[in-house]
Design an enzyme around this catalytic site. Structure first.
Site, PDB file in Angstrom:
ATOM      1  N   THR A  52       5.472  -7.105  22.198  1.00 48.95           N
ATOM      2  CA  THR A  52       5.127  -5.844  21.536  1.00 48.95           C
ATOM      3  C   THR A  52       3.844  -5.982  20.737  1.00 48.95           C
ATOM      4  OG1 THR A  52       7.457  -5.207  21.415  1.00 48.95           O
ATOM      5  CG2 THR A  52       5.942  -4.056  19.944  1.00 48.95           C
ATOM      6  N   CYS A  53       3.666  -7.122  20.101  1.00 46.55           N
ATOM      7  CA  CYS A  53       2.473  -7.352  19.291  1.00 46.55           C
ATOM      8  C   CYS A  53       1.216  -7.329  20.149  1.00 46.55           C
ATOM      9  CB  CYS A  53       2.572  -8.699  18.571  1.00 46.55           C
ATOM     10  SG  CYS A  53       4.079  -8.886  17.598  1.00 46.55           S
TER      11      CYS A  53
END
Length: 251
Positions: A52-53
């Site tokens: 996600t990052c």
């Protein structure tokens, strides 16, 4: 239990020393150096290279960096409990020159913020919870903290939420992609037009894989460049210049 956003708003950020490595040399960076006299957006995340990052959180802040700066933000900081080597390599791989990467390798800042969480079940050890905040002259004005729960929630600490808080009327720019060819004067014109309007874009240059066949399959045309904005084909240099002129006149 994580602190509430309300309990942190109005308080100064922790005073710590970050161990950074700009230009491959160790340098101590104090919180005061980072925040004093500036308006800073911070987004903190569990770790460099995590899905996600890397795919959403960081890229969107990088994409919205120009409009955030147009709305009074001096610096945009990505913070994670990773060492300086990891953060530097991640920045390079993400093409994120608009973002300041801060390694909180000892978790001093994250711990003082009350955002240190146990991720040992994933083999991560202790990491930062995901949040974002707006800091003015070292004081936290607004916090967006993801709700506690299983997994890695990502609902409120995103770049669009931060931009909407700073200026609800601000318009997020559409993503722009250009298929170009080296030495092409029309491509140079298109790039100059985008630069004149301070628009960020991704340039996909002709190569053995990006050839005229690919260009025609994607755009239906064989002339260079072809520019897409927000998923819509704008066309070549002439069409792009007309499109940008119309946008400017309508603004």
């Amino acid at each position: 239990m994580l602190p509430s956003a309300e309990s942190l708003e109005g308080k100064p950020v922790p005073s710590v020393v970050f161990k950074t490595r700009p230009h491959d040399e160790w340098q101590d960076l104090r919180s005061e150096d980072l925040f004093k006299g500036k308006t800073v957006v911070v987004f903190a995340l569990p770790g460099a290279y995590t899905p996600t990052c890397s795919s959403t959180h960081l890229p969107r802040f990088n994409e919205l960096a120009p409009v955030l700066r147009d709305n009074g933000v001096d610096e945009i900081v990505c913070l994670a409990v990773n060492d300086a080597f990891v953060m530097n390599e991640w920045k390079q791989g993400q093409d994120a020159d608009a973002i300041t990467f801060i390694p909180d390798g000892n978790a001093d800042f994250t711990r003082e913020m009350g955002m240190l969480v146990d991720k040992r079940e994933l083999g991560f050890g202790q990491r930062s919870w995901r949040y974002s905040m707006l800091v003015r002259d070292g004081v936290i004005e607004k916090m967006f903290i993801e709700a506690e729960g299983d997994g890695d929630p990502f609902e409120v600490s995103d770049a669009d939420t931060m931009l909407a808080y700073i200026n609800p009327e601000a318009e997020a720019p559409e993503p722009i992609v250009m298929f170009s060819r080296p030495g092409c004067p029309f491509c140079a014109r298109a790039k100059a037009a985008l630069a004149k309007h301070r628009l960020r874009y991704t340039d996909i240059s002709q190569s053995q894989k990006i050839n005229t066949g690919v260009l025609r399959a994607v755009s239906g045309r064989m002339t260079w460049p072809q520019v897409f904005i927000g998923g819509q084909l704008i066309g070549g240099a002439d069409e792009l210049e007309s499109h940008l002129a119309e946008r400017t006149a309508a603004a």
